[in-house]
Design a protein around this motif. Structure first.
Motif, mmCIF file in Angstrom:
data_model
loop_
_atom_site.group_PDB
_atom_site.id
_atom_site.type_symbol
_atom_site.label_atom_id
_atom_site.label_comp_id
_atom_site.label_asym_id
_atom_site.label_seq_id
_atom_site.Cartn_x
_atom_site.Cartn_y
_atom_site.Cartn_z
ATOM 1 N N ALA A 231 0.848 -1.194 0.000
ATOM 2 C CA ALA A 231 0.000 0.000 0.000
ATOM 3 C C ALA A 231 0.880 1.238 0.000
ATOM 4 N N LEU A 232 0.680 2.096 -0.988
ATOM 5 C CA LEU A 232 1.410 3.355 -1.103
ATOM 6 C C LEU A 232 0.454 4.493 -0.759
ATOM 7 N N THR A 233 0.869 5.374 0.161
ATOM 8 C CA THR A 233 0.012 6.450 0.645
ATOM 9 C C THR A 233 0.690 7.794 0.413
ATOM 10 N N ASN A 234 -0.075 8.776 -0.102
ATOM 11 C CA ASN A 234 0.493 10.111 -0.267
ATOM 12 C C ASN A 234 0.282 10.921 1.006
ATOM 13 N N LYS A 235 0.785 12.139 1.051
ATOM 14 C CA LYS A 235 0.735 12.916 2.292
ATOM 15 C C LYS A 235 -0.673 13.374 2.642
ATOM 16 N N TYR A 236 -1.619 13.255 1.725
ATOM 17 C CA TYR A 236 -3.000 13.610 2.000
ATOM 18 C C TYR A 236 -3.814 12.418 2.511
ATOM 19 N N GLY A 237 -3.185 11.252 2.604
ATOM 20 C CA GLY A 237 -3.854 10.067 3.140
ATOM 21 C C GLY A 237 -4.499 9.171 2.105
ATOM 22 N N ASN A 238 -4.412 9.512 0.834
ATOM 23 C CA ASN A 238 -4.987 8.670 -0.220
ATOM 24 C C ASN A 238 -4.026 7.528 -0.539
ATOM 25 N N SER A 239 -4.569 6.325 -0.668
ATOM 26 C CA SER A 239 -3.735 5.144 -0.874
ATOM 27 C C SER A 239 -4.025 4.460 -2.196
ATOM 28 N N THR A 240 -3.010 3.780 -2.682
ATOM 29 C CA THR A 240 -3.127 2.872 -3.814
ATOM 30 C C THR A 240 -2.531 1.547 -3.357
ATOM 31 N N CYS A 241 -3.278 0.457 -3.561
ATOM 32 C CA CYS A 241 -2.827 -0.849 -3.091
ATOM 33 C C CYS A 241 -2.578 -1.773 -4.276
ATOM 34 N N TYR A 242 -1.507 -2.530 -4.189
ATOM 35 C CA TYR A 242 -1.161 -3.536 -5.190
ATOM 36 C C TYR A 242 -1.128 -4.879 -4.478
ATOM 37 N N SER A 243 -1.930 -5.848 -4.942
ATOM 38 C CA SER A 243 -1.986 -7.140 -4.268
ATOM 39 C C SER A 243 -1.343 -8.226 -5.127
ATOM 40 N N PHE A 244 -0.745 -9.195 -4.444
ATOM 41 C CA PHE A 244 -0.005 -10.280 -5.088
ATOM 42 C C PHE A 244 -0.352 -11.597 -4.415
ATOM 43 N N ASP A 245 -0.325 -12.679 -5.201
ATOM 44 C CA ASP A 245 -0.644 -13.998 -4.668
ATOM 45 C C ASP A 245 0.508 -14.604 -3.878
ATOM 46 N N THR A 246 1.732 -14.293 -4.248
ATOM 47 C CA THR A 246 2.881 -14.900 -3.574
ATOM 48 C C THR A 246 3.801 -13.835 -3.006
ATOM 49 N N ARG A 247 4.564 -14.235 -2.025
ATOM 50 C CA ARG A 247 5.534 -13.339 -1.406
ATOM 51 C C ARG A 247 6.608 -12.930 -2.416
ATOM 52 N N ASP A 248 6.989 -13.857 -3.294
ATOM 53 C CA ASP A 248 8.020 -13.548 -4.292
ATOM 54 C C ASP A 248 7.581 -12.449 -5.253
ATOM 55 N N ASP A 249 6.326 -12.483 -5.684
ATOM 56 C CA ASP A 249 5.808 -11.435 -6.566
ATOM 57 C C ASP A 249 5.802 -10.080 -5.862
ATOM 58 N N ALA A 250 5.395 -10.063 -4.596
ATOM 59 C CA ALA A 250 5.385 -8.826 -3.828
ATOM 60 C C ALA A 250 6.805 -8.304 -3.624
ATOM 61 N N ASN A 251 7.743 -9.200 -3.350
ATOM 62 C CA ASN A 251 9.131 -8.785 -3.172
ATOM 63 C C ASN A 251 9.716 -8.216 -4.459
ATOM 64 N N ALA A 252 9.363 -8.798 -5.587
ATOM 65 C CA ALA A 252 9.851 -8.286 -6.871
ATOM 66 C C ALA A 252 9.323 -6.866 -7.111
ATOM 67 N N PHE A 253 8.049 -6.632 -6.801
ATOM 68 C CA PHE A 253 7.479 -5.291 -6.947
ATOM 69 C C PHE A 253 8.145 -4.314 -5.985
ATOM 70 N N PHE A 254 8.390 -4.756 -4.745
ATOM 71 C CA PHE A 254 9.078 -3.928 -3.751
ATOM 72 C C PHE A 254 10.468 -3.530 -4.247
ATOM 73 N N LYS A 255 11.187 -4.484 -4.818
ATOM 74 C CA LYS A 255 12.528 -4.195 -5.336
ATOM 75 C C LYS A 255 12.472 -3.201 -6.492
ATOM 76 N N THR A 256 11.414 -3.282 -7.299
ATOM 77 C CA THR A 256 11.233 -2.328 -8.398
ATOM 78 C C THR A 256 11.032 -0.915 -7.850
ATOM 79 N N ILE A 257 10.237 -0.795 -6.802
ATOM 80 C CA ILE A 257 10.018 0.517 -6.187
ATOM 81 C C ILE A 257 11.318 1.056 -5.605
#
Length: 113
Positions: A73-99
């Motif tokens: 979940a990415l949140t801006n300073k106004y409190g609005n969020s955008t969430c990206y969901s993944f089925d596996t931990r590896d997919d989430a980690n790959a996205f995290f590394k991209t960020i």
């Protein structure tokens, strides 16, 4: 649903004072790594009694919609969020590394866990 925050990261805004609304909306200053556990919904325990069926085949597809997932979940300073969901931990980690490899967003600092 049981929601567990695995880690929280923050960063200082690098946005200039007169930026337009698009840049303000995507100037993420907080990132949360979350695990969502839907085992109660899948098992039908307690008061949760949702069942989802395929209208064409009559097949029960509750497990598909209530599968456990990892969320960033990415949140801006106004409190609005955008969430990206993944089925596996590896997919989430790959996205995290991209960020973290991004030249602008890569300056997140870990603040919890």
């Amino acid at each position: 649903m049981k929601r567990t925050v695995l880690a929280t990261y923050i960063r200082e805004s690098t946005l200039w004072k007169n930026a337009n609304a698009f840049y303000k909306a995507t100037d993420w200053v907080k990132m949360e790594c979350i695990f969502q556990d839907f085992s109660e919904e899948r098992n039908g325990n307690g008061e949760v009694t949702y069942r989802i069926t395929n209208a064409e085949t009559g097949e029960d597809i509750t497990d598909y919609y209530y599968r456990d997932r990892f969320v960033i979940a990415l949140t801006n300073k106004y409190g609005n969020s955008t969430c990206y969901s993944f089925d596996t931990r590896d997919d989430a980690n790959a996205f995290f590394k991209t960020i973290m490899a991004d030249k602008i967003l890569g300056n997140f600092k870990k603040v919890s866990k």
